[in-house]
Write a protein that holds these residues in place. Structure first.
Motif, PDB file in Angstrom:
ATOM      1  N   ALA A 167      83.814 -37.920  15.356  1.00  0.00           N
ATOM      2  CA  ALA A 167      82.442 -38.430  15.346  1.00  0.00           C
ATOM      3  C   ALA A 167      81.792 -38.284  16.722  1.00  0.00           C
ATOM      4  CB  ALA A 167      82.438 -39.900  14.908  1.00  0.00           C
ATOM      5  N   ILE A 168      82.561 -38.523  17.780  1.00  0.00           N
ATOM      6  CA  ILE A 168      82.042 -38.372  19.144  1.00  0.00           C
ATOM      7  C   ILE A 168      81.721 -36.912  19.430  1.00  0.00           C
ATOM      8  CG2 ILE A 168      82.647 -38.539  21.596  1.00  0.00           C
ATOM      9  CD1 ILE A 168      84.367 -41.017  20.792  1.00  0.00           C
ATOM     10  N   LEU A 169      82.652 -36.045  19.114  1.00  0.00           N
ATOM     11  CA  LEU A 169      82.476 -34.611  19.356  1.00  0.00           C
ATOM     12  C   LEU A 169      81.254 -34.079  18.621  1.00  0.00           C
ATOM     13  CD1 LEU A 169      83.568 -31.775  20.264  1.00  0.00           C
ATOM     14  CD2 LEU A 169      84.909 -31.768  18.163  1.00  0.00           C
ATOM     15  N   THR A 170      81.190 -34.346  17.321  1.00  0.00           N
ATOM     16  CA  THR A 170      80.094 -33.822  16.507  1.00  0.00           C
ATOM     17  C   THR A 170      78.771 -34.495  16.862  1.00  0.00           C
ATOM     18  OG1 THR A 170      81.659 -33.421  14.706  1.00  0.00           O
ATOM     19  CG2 THR A 170      79.319 -33.432  14.142  1.00  0.00           C
ATOM     20  N   GLY A 171      78.810 -35.818  17.024  1.00  0.00           N
ATOM     21  CA  GLY A 171      77.575 -36.544  17.309  1.00  0.00           C
ATOM     22  C   GLY A 171      76.943 -36.120  18.618  1.00  0.00           C
ATOM     23  N   TYR A 172      77.739 -36.032  19.671  1.00  0.00           N
ATOM     24  CA  TYR A 172      77.180 -35.694  20.983  1.00  0.00           C
ATOM     25  C   TYR A 172      76.616 -34.273  20.966  1.00  0.00           C
ATOM     26  CZ  TYR A 172      76.553 -36.164  26.004  1.00  0.00           C
ATOM     27  OH  TYR A 172      75.990 -36.274  27.259  1.00  0.00           O
ATOM     28  N   HIS A 173      77.375 -33.350  20.397  1.00  0.00           N
ATOM     29  CA  HIS A 173      76.949 -31.955  20.376  1.00  0.00           C
ATOM     30  C   HIS A 173      75.694 -31.783  19.521  1.00  0.00           C
ATOM     31  CE1 HIS A 173      77.155 -27.616  19.379  1.00  0.00           C
ATOM     32  NE2 HIS A 173      77.696 -27.508  20.580  1.00  0.00           N
ATOM     33  N   GLN A 174      75.651 -32.407  18.360  1.00  0.00           N
ATOM     34  CA  GLN A 174      74.486 -32.277  17.498  1.00  0.00           C
ATOM     35  C   GLN A 174      73.268 -32.982  18.084  1.00  0.00           C
ATOM     36  OE1 GLN A 174      75.485 -33.562  13.520  1.00  0.00           O
ATOM     37  NE2 GLN A 174      76.539 -31.655  13.032  1.00  0.00           N
ATOM     38  N   GLY A 175      73.501 -34.138  18.729  1.00  0.00           N
ATOM     39  CA  GLY A 175      72.382 -34.821  19.354  1.00  0.00           C
ATOM     40  C   GLY A 175      71.721 -33.969  20.417  1.00  0.00           C
ATOM     41  N   PHE A 176      72.532 -33.262  21.201  1.00  0.00           N
ATOM     42  CA  PHE A 176      72.010 -32.440  22.300  1.00  0.00           C
ATOM     43  C   PHE A 176      71.391 -31.153  21.776  1.00  0.00           C
ATOM     44  CE2 PHE A 176      72.072 -29.668  25.970  1.00  0.00           C
ATOM     45  CZ  PHE A 176      71.820 -30.512  27.043  1.00  0.00           C
ATOM     46  N   THR A 177      72.049 -30.501  20.832  1.00  0.00           N
ATOM     47  CA  THR A 177      71.591 -29.189  20.358  1.00  0.00           C
ATOM     48  C   THR A 177      70.616 -29.288  19.201  1.00  0.00           C
ATOM     49  OG1 THR A 177      73.422 -28.940  18.785  1.00  0.00           O
ATOM     50  CG2 THR A 177      73.786 -28.159  21.049  1.00  0.00           C
ATOM     51  N   GLY A 178      70.444 -30.475  18.639  1.00  0.00           N
ATOM     52  CA  GLY A 178      69.597 -30.606  17.461  1.00  0.00           C
ATOM     53  C   GLY A 178      70.262 -30.112  16.201  1.00  0.00           C
ATOM     54  N   GLY A 179      71.585 -29.980  16.252  1.00  0.00           N
ATOM     55  CA  GLY A 179      72.315 -29.515  15.071  1.00  0.00           C
ATOM     56  C   GLY A 179      72.215 -28.030  14.848  1.00  0.00           C
ATOM     57  N   GLY A 180      71.710 -27.303  15.863  1.00  0.00           N
ATOM     58  CA  GLY A 180      71.534 -25.870  15.695  1.00  0.00           C
ATOM     59  C   GLY A 180      72.817 -25.074  15.749  1.00  0.00           C
ATOM     60  N   SER A 181      73.907 -25.679  16.168  1.00  0.00           N
ATOM     61  CA  SER A 181      75.201 -25.005  16.178  1.00  0.00           C
ATOM     62  C   SER A 181      76.273 -26.075  16.098  1.00  0.00           C
ATOM     63  CB  SER A 181      75.378 -24.169  17.456  1.00  0.00           C
ATOM     64  OG  SER A 181      75.542 -25.015  18.582  1.00  0.00           O
ATOM     65  N   LYS A 182      77.493 -25.662  15.950  1.00  0.00           N
ATOM     66  CA  LYS A 182      78.596 -26.615  15.947  1.00  0.00           C
ATOM     67  C   LYS A 182      79.587 -26.236  17.022  1.00  0.00           C
ATOM     68  CE  LYS A 182      81.528 -24.342  12.490  1.00  0.00           C
ATOM     69  NZ  LYS A 182      82.309 -24.540  11.253  1.00  0.00           N
ATOM     70  N   PRO A 183      80.316 -27.221  17.575  1.00  0.00           N
ATOM     71  CA  PRO A 183      81.311 -26.911  18.613  1.00  0.00           C
ATOM     72  C   PRO A 183      82.435 -26.077  18.038  1.00  0.00           C
ATOM     73  CG  PRO A 183      81.453 -29.216  17.954  1.00  0.00           C
ATOM     74  CD  PRO A 183      80.231 -28.663  17.299  1.00  0.00           C
ATOM     75  N   PRO A 184      83.146 -25.330  18.874  1.00  0.00           N
ATOM     76  CA  PRO A 184      84.238 -24.482  18.379  1.00  0.00           C
ATOM     77  C   PRO A 184      85.336 -25.290  17.717  1.00  0.00           C
ATOM     78  CG  PRO A 184      84.273 -24.611  20.775  1.00  0.00           C
ATOM     79  CD  PRO A 184      82.999 -25.251  20.336  1.00  0.00           C
ATOM     80  N   ASP A 185      86.088 -24.629  16.843  1.00  0.00           N
ATOM     81  CA  ASP A 185      87.133 -25.295  16.071  1.00  0.00           C
ATOM     82  C   ASP A 185      88.448 -25.443  16.836  1.00  0.00           C
ATOM     83  OD1 ASP A 185      85.423 -25.410  13.871  1.00  0.00           O
ATOM     84  OD2 ASP A 185      85.990 -23.381  13.242  1.00  0.00           O
ATOM     85  N   GLY A 186      88.547 -24.875  18.032  1.00  0.00           N
ATOM     86  CA  GLY A 186      89.835 -24.845  18.722  1.00  0.00           C
ATOM     87  C   GLY A 186      90.214 -26.103  19.464  1.00  0.00           C
ATOM     88  N   ILE A 187      89.419 -27.181  19.359  1.00  0.00           N
ATOM     89  CA  ILE A 187      89.712 -28.421  20.079  1.00  0.00           C
ATOM     90  C   ILE A 187      90.635 -29.281  19.227  1.00  0.00           C
ATOM     91  CG2 ILE A 187      88.718 -30.483  21.119  1.00  0.00           C
ATOM     92  CD1 ILE A 187      86.130 -28.903  21.518  1.00  0.00           C
ATOM     93  N   ASP A 188      91.828 -29.562  19.724  1.00  0.00           N
ATOM     94  CA  ASP A 188      92.844 -30.288  18.958  1.00  0.00           C
ATOM     95  C   ASP A 188      92.651 -31.788  19.154  1.00  0.00           C
ATOM     96  OD1 ASP A 188      95.075 -31.311  17.721  1.00  0.00           O
ATOM     97  OD2 ASP A 188      96.469 -29.825  18.549  1.00  0.00           O
ATOM     98  N   LEU A 189      91.860 -32.397  18.284  1.00  0.00           N
ATOM     99  CA  LEU A 189      91.578 -33.826  18.397  1.00  0.00           C
ATOM    100  C   LEU A 189      92.800 -34.674  18.068  1.00  0.00           C
ATOM    101  CD1 LEU A 189      88.028 -33.935  16.774  1.00  0.00           C
ATOM    102  CD2 LEU A 189      88.614 -33.908  19.202  1.00  0.00           C
ATOM    103  N   GLY A 190      93.651 -34.175  17.173  1.00  0.00           N
ATOM    104  CA  GLY A 190      94.872 -34.906  16.845  1.00  0.00           C
ATOM    105  C   GLY A 190      95.780 -35.055  18.051  1.00  0.00           C
ATOM    106  N   ALA A 191      95.929 -33.978  18.824  1.00  0.00           N
ATOM    107  CA  ALA A 191      96.760 -34.033  20.030  1.00  0.00           C
ATOM    108  C   ALA A 191      96.163 -34.974  21.055  1.00  0.00           C
ATOM    109  CB  ALA A 191      96.912 -32.627  20.614  1.00  0.00           C
TER     110      ALA A 191
END
Length: 508
Positions: A387-411
């Motif tokens: 939620a932090i990753l998606t929310g911050y990125h979408q808030g800044f970009t306006g939802g025009g893109s999504k962050p890359p999938d390579g970030i291992d949030l589980g780790a």
């Protein structure tokens, strides 16, 4: 000076050893500053290929080498503009490396993106506040539409009055505090009321920006204050100790708060204190940096649970607008750092949610070796991080893109549980030389604030020896590195990717 695209490509591709590459990078940097068009797509690929090569990470100057390469790409993209094909190729490559690189190379690449952060704001800064206006408590209650006999509920430096589904807050200046912060908060409440996305809650100011109020109860911190109307949820936090929120609500709070921080940051407005972050509180008055945490250095984080106790975001949204600053008030490098402060604060509060059942016991001044890792739910924590990753990125970009999938949030979540679930680092040290610079009364108060009785504090000779204090939990040993560097890596990654993607999407 090298100035043509062909010369740049030949110079760099022909240089194989580290020293030759370092010198070649300097020549390319000069050439691109003089003529950004001299960097072609082929040159971009050469630079990205070298940035992706980890062979030189052990070199003493590796951070500066990789930072120079990434800086060439970022500054050239800034000069050419987001619509130029070289800019897009360069920044998409840098963004990918921000998620994949490690160590010095990772921090160097991420830090280079700071030049792409917003440098203007459509909204004006708060500016100097007016002189206080004299009024009475009864006048404030009448303006708010509250009965004059409404009961007071003190909390911290604020006085709360509840009526129906509305809360009136009279926020008092602390003793010896500059009241400019209160008038700044009034300004931002007025300014942001129509600037946040629909459904966002912004308190409504009551009365002038700054007031000297008569008739306040004796619990008031001072008679200088500002007042506003808000909802009862304004003081409900994601890490409530007495009546903990459901995890689903906390996930929603983290995502919405991250979105709002990002949304404002893209518009040149930064909340500079989501939570207080310190490297060493014990040296606050004796360090040039006042002990404030500089996350890019990766040092030990002081009293992380204490910092998270009253975050400036909660169930109703963001709060404490006195800490807002605009891009025009901040150096460019500070913008990136403060965006990182916001991200790191969100991560810490997410971790503190699972420790909230301890309440005040979590802040006791005693060593504690209890293992609380089983209090954490790895799946729920990962959902908060998402939620932090998606929310911050979408808030800044306006939802025009999504962050890359390579970030291992589980780790990341597993490492957070390991470090936040066990209070390994509880000590801080008050150096003898620092004691000697303190007045006797300040020294005694310092000790009593950290768990000493009055009698014990009186018996301690000031300046005779270093004093070990148990004030944790801290993340890392005193004057050491942070014990969970993954927090810093994620912070740098998200801040840099967000800035880079936002530049490509939102720049005019």
């Amino acid at each position: 000076m090298t100035s043509t695209a062909e010369d740049i490509e030949r110079l760099f591709s022909a240089s194989r050893g580290y020293n030759a590459l370092f010198l070649a990078a300097g020549s390319i940097e000069e050439a691109c500053e003089e003529n950004p068009e001299s960097l072609t797509e082929t040159g971009v690929r050469l630079l990205l290929g070298c940035l992706a090569d980890d062979r030189f990470e052990t070199r003493r100057t590796a951070y500066f080498f990789y930072g120079r390469l990434a800086g060439i790409l970022a500054r050239t993209a800034e000069a050419l503009g987001p619509g130029h094909p070289v800019s897009r190729l360069a920044l998409e490559g840098v963004s990918t490396l921000c998620a994949e690189a490690k160590g010095k190379r990772h921090m160097a690449i991420c830090s280079a993106c700071h030049c792409l952060a917003p440098r203007h704001s459509d909204l004006p800064p708060a500016g100097p506040g007016p002189a206080p206006t004299c009024c009475s408590l009864d006048e404030i209650l009448q303006r708010a539409g509250f009965p004059l006999d409404t009961h007071t509920h003190p909390t911290g430096r604020s006085l709360l009055y509840h009526h129906g589904k509305t809360t009136l807050v009279i926020k008092c200046a602390r003793p010896e505090e500059d009241p400019e912060g209160l008038s700044a908060e009034w300004h931002w409440m007025q300014t942001l009321a129509s600037s946040l996305p629909p459904g966002s809650h912004v308190p409504t100011p009551v009365g002038p920006a700054l007031m000297r109020i008569t008739g306040l109860p004796q619990e008031a911190a001072s008679d200088t204050a500002m007042a506003f109307l808000t909802t009862p949820d304004y003081f409900t936090y994601p890490n409530e100790p007495l009546a903990p929120l459901e995890t689903a609500s906390v996930i929603e709070i983290m995502g919405r708060s991250a979105f709002l921080f990002g949304h404002l940051a893209a518009r040149g407005i930064l909340h500079t204190a989501p939570v207080p972050l310190f490297h060493n509180r014990v040296q606050t008055d004796r360090r040039n940096d006042e002990g404030v945490y500089l996350w890019q250095k990766g040092g030990r984080l002081d009293r992380w649970l204490a910092s998270c106790r009253f975050p400036n975001f909660g169930l109703s949204g963001l709060r404490d607008f006195e800490h807002m600053s605009t891009a025009r008030e901040l150096p460019t490098g500070d913008y990136y750092r403060i965006m990182g402060d916001q991200i790191l604060s969100l991560l810490l509060v997410a971790g503190s949610h699972f420790r909230s059942r301890e309440g005040a016991a979590a802040l006791s001044h005693a060593p504690d070796t209890s293992d609380r890792r089983d209090w954490f739910n790895a799946d729920h924590l990962t959902a908060m991080l998402e939620a932090i990753l998606t929310g911050y990125h979408q808030g800044f970009t306006g939802g025009g893109s999504k962050p890359p999938d390579g970030i291992d949030l589980g780790a990341l979540g597993r490492r957070m549980i390991e470090e936040m679930g066990r209070d390994t680092h509880m000590e801080e040290i008050l150096r003898a030389r620092d004691q000697q610079d303190m007045e006797e009364k300040d020294f005694t108060r310092f000790l009593t604030d950290r768990g000493y009785s009055d009698q014990e504090a009186q018996r301690v000779p000031r300046g005779a020896a270093d004093i070990i204090l148990f004030t944790g939990p801290h993340l890392g040993r005193f004057n050491g590195k942070i014990s969970c560097p993954e927090l810093i890596e994620f912070t740098a990654t998200l801040a840099s990717i967000t800035i880079t993607d936002g530049f490509l999407i939102n720049a005019p």
